[in-house]
Design an enzyme around this catalytic site. Structure first.
Site, mmCIF file in Angstrom:
data_model
loop_
_atom_site.group_PDB
_atom_site.id
_atom_site.type_symbol
_atom_site.label_atom_id
_atom_site.label_comp_id
_atom_site.label_asym_id
_atom_site.label_seq_id
_atom_site.Cartn_x
_atom_site.Cartn_y
_atom_site.Cartn_z
ATOM 1 C CG ASP A 201 -2.306 0.589 0.845
ATOM 2 O OD1 ASP A 201 -2.318 1.762 0.446
ATOM 3 O OD2 ASP A 201 -3.329 -0.110 0.941
ATOM 4 C CG HIS A 276 -4.413 2.036 -2.178
ATOM 5 N ND1 HIS A 276 -4.529 2.410 -0.866
ATOM 6 C CD2 HIS A 276 -5.653 2.146 -2.717
ATOM 7 C CE1 HIS A 276 -5.802 2.724 -0.610
ATOM 8 N NE2 HIS A 276 -6.494 2.570 -1.718
ATOM 9 C CD GLU A 352 -10.098 3.732 -0.836
ATOM 10 O OE1 GLU A 352 -10.888 4.291 -0.076
ATOM 11 O OE2 GLU A 352 -9.028 3.209 -0.445
HETATM 12 C C1 ACM Z 1 -10.883 -0.667 0.534
HETATM 13 O O1 ACM Z 1 -11.360 -0.634 1.687
HETATM 14 N N1 ACM Z 1 -10.342 0.439 0.022
HETATM 15 C C2 ACM Z 1 -10.899 -1.870 -0.260
#
Ligand code: ACM
Length: 632
Positions: A201, A276, A352
């Protein structure tokens, strides 16, 4: 004898009452029977099959007993008696269809326990049930019991779903191999069978990729920060050393994969791309559009959030989907991951993903024109399809968060629905396999008790709400639902004990929702069983949240602006006491009967639940100003 038995029951405190059980997840069918089995040094373990996995699981059980002072002998017993008891373990000669590969039958009599299954996975699960039938003290390494009573019963049990997962984020905070194994141990005890390992991440890349050494030389390390994530944590200072982090070597990964497999658990690794990816870009900035040197983010402010999932990234954290080098990078990563993880799925994240840097980059825009890609959603879909091709070329299947549906899903991919159930419903209706892990029921990083006593986080999920999880929505063909899982994001979870606290007991709600038939689920029974698990966690010196024992506080403001408070107990026989004038202790103060008005002032509401005169959970102290903020 009867008195002796009752004394033993009290002393051992293992079974809530004769005829009930405290097993989580609730078995498909449980019948209590007469009698009991006294597990002690006069007990043998007779494994009648030569299957090596069954032998391994039997060995694990014997080791558990040995921790508790029982040295069980491995041998056959022709005529079991009180002085020579036996636990017989075997695979069914003729498979029983309804048990599948993970179900089992268990019969506990006075002198014999019989555990049968079609396959080793069922035997493993059956041993976990026997473990829960033993007194809680068996979870303690400090006080070997030397003897354990198991109440007579007949159990037939098998899972509702094949995917029963827990996701553990080791990027936002790093957890050692020992921590990860301990986390896996606990989940195996409760019959989870998928460990979704969120390995990368913005805050760190945690898996060694030998062909891309900077991923861990640079991407695994950040400056050390705690506190509110993405908000008040200071950004890295110029030249500040990146001292916090870590990663798993490939040997360590293989060790953990085997450790999990030895506990009937498959690992699904996740590398979260194309968003991410700040840790990737700290190592290889050339994979972004700006190609600007950057740092692994320590959880300092990196985005503006506009509500409803809308946000703007202030720092680029996306791979550049128009650059062929990015696919070469993905190929290298997937090649090594596929060799490390024997399970069928690799998770690509996909959630995201901010498109702003793609929209503002001329080469990306040219690429889209050339390839007739009409918008950045389609561009993301192009990226996902390329990744899917790479993953399937390594003999694996792709799974991703529900954003991978946007702009068209890659054929062959599976979807993990997190933004509620709707992505999962949409995917299942397209005939795509789905794992349900919605924020609504399965986000166990959210707070579980009253805000006044919990680590602040942006959302709440009570145990009761988590227990309402039903993985198959109406109008969806169940055959497309692989199962469900709970997700533990660790932005504000820096250590294993807090990870346990956040995971349990809500993961019990998840496992019961994906293991037990919906018809067997029952909140009152569940809460009782959860309470009896508390003593197991206490004996094992592991944290578990007992927030369900505390009052649920609801606040409203009436037309005149007055603040009214309602208090509820989630447990049977819970009595709530409170004061609104800062006086304490609240026991023997006012007993809660109905909604009450709190006068204005610089005082606090104090409240606590009691049962039989004893406090059951923490006292909540909520200042008037906070009550006002909560009022709708
Ligand atoms: C997530 O909670 N962004 C998968």
């Amino acid at each position: 004898m009867k008195k002796f038995i009752l004394n033993l029951i009290c002393a051992f405190g293992s079974v809530a009452a004769i005829g009930q059980h405290s097993i989580i997840p609730a078995p498909v069918n449980y019948q209590s029977t007469e009698g009991m089995f006294m597990l002690d040094n006069q007990t043998s373990l007779d494994v009648k099959t030569g299957n090596p996995e069954v032998k391994k699981y039997a060995g694990q059980f014997a080791a558990l007993l040995e921790n508790s002072g029982i040295k069980i002998q491995q041998k056959a017993v022709a005529n079991p008696s009180q002085s020579e008891k036996v636990i017989v373990v075997n695979l069914n000669a003729k498979p029983v269809a309804e048990l599948g590969n993970e179900g089992y039958t268990l019969e506990v009599g006075d002198t014999k326990i019989e555990l049968m299954a079609n396959a080793p996975g069922g035997i493993f699960n059956g041993f976990q049930t026997i473990r829960q039938l033993l007194p809680a003290q068996f979870e303690s390494k400090d006080y070997p019991m030397g003897i354990g009573m198991v109440m007579g019963c007949k159990i037939k049990d098998y899972p509702r779903f094949g995917w029963r997962g827990l996701m553990f984020d080791v990027s936002r905070h790093f957890f050692s191999v020992e921590d990860v194994k301990a986390y896996i141990d606990k989940m195996a005890q409760y019959k989870f069978n998928v460990f979704h390992w969120h390995l990368t991440d913005d805050e760190g890349w945690r898996v060694e990729i030998k062909s891309l050494p900077k991923l861990t030389e640079v991407g695994a390390w950040r400056v050390e920060r705690y506190g509110r994530f993405g908000d008040t944590r200071p950004s890295p200072k110029e030249g500040e050393k990146t001292t916090y982090g870590g990663f798993y070597t490939q040997d360590q990964i293989k060790d953990v994969v085997k450790y999990a497999a030895d506990r009937n658990i498959t690992i699904v690794p996740e590398v979260d791309i194309p968003g991410h990816s700040m840790a990737v870009l700290a190592a290889y900035p050339e994979l972004s559009t700006l190609k600007k040197p950057t740092t692994v983010n320590p959880g300092s402010k990196f985005a503006e959030w506009y509500g409803d999932g809308k946000f703007e990234m202030l720092i680029e954290n996306t791979l550049n989907p128009a650059d062929e080098k990015v696919y070469q990078f993905v190929d290298k990563v997937m090649t090594e991951l596929a060799a490390l993880f024997p399970g069928q799925y690799i998770h690509m994240g996909g959630d995201e993903c901010y498109h702003g840097y793609w929209e503002r980059d001329a080469t990306v825009q040219d690429f889209m024109k050339k390839n007739k890609i009409k918008d950045t959603h389609e561009l993301q879909s192009y990226f996902v399809k390329r990744v899917e091709k790479i993953v399937s070329s390594k003999g694996k299947k792709l799974i991703g968060w529900d954003e991978i549906l946007e702009g068209g899903l890659a054929p062959g991919a599976a979807v993990m629905s997190w933004r509620g159930m709707k992505g999962g419903i949409e995917a299942a209706k397209m005939g795509v396999p789905v794992v349900m892990s919605p924020t609504t029921y399965a986000y166990i990083d959210y707070t579980q008790g009253d805000k006044s006593v919990e680590n602040p986080i942006y959302a709440e999920l009570s145990l009761r709400k988590a227990y309402e999880f039903e993985p198959v929505p109406a109008d969806v063909d169940p055959k497309y639902i692989l199962g469900g899982q709970a997700n533990l994001w660790t932005e504000v979870i820096p250590n294993l004990q807090f990870a346990y606290y956040m995971t349990y007991p809500r993961a019990f709600a998840t496992i019961e929702s994906v293991w037990s038939p919906a018809s067997v689920k029952n909140w009152e029974s569940f809460v009782n069983r959860v309470e009896s698990q508390f003593s197991r966690f206490d004996a094992a010196k592991t944290n578990i949240s007992k927030a369900v024992l505390e009052p649920v506080v609801s606040v409203r403001k009436d037309a005149e602006g007055k603040i009214w408070v309602k208090l509820q107990s989630e447990i049977a026989n819970g009595e709530i006491y409170y004061s609104i004038d800062n006086t304490y202790p609240v026991n023997y103060a006012k007993k809660y009967e109905s909604e009450f008005w709190v006068p204005e002032g610089n005082l606090s509401l104090r409240t606590q639940t009691f049962r039989n005169g004893q406090p059951t959970g923490r006292e909540l102290i909520i200042p008037f100003a906070d009550l006002t903020k909560r009022a709708k």
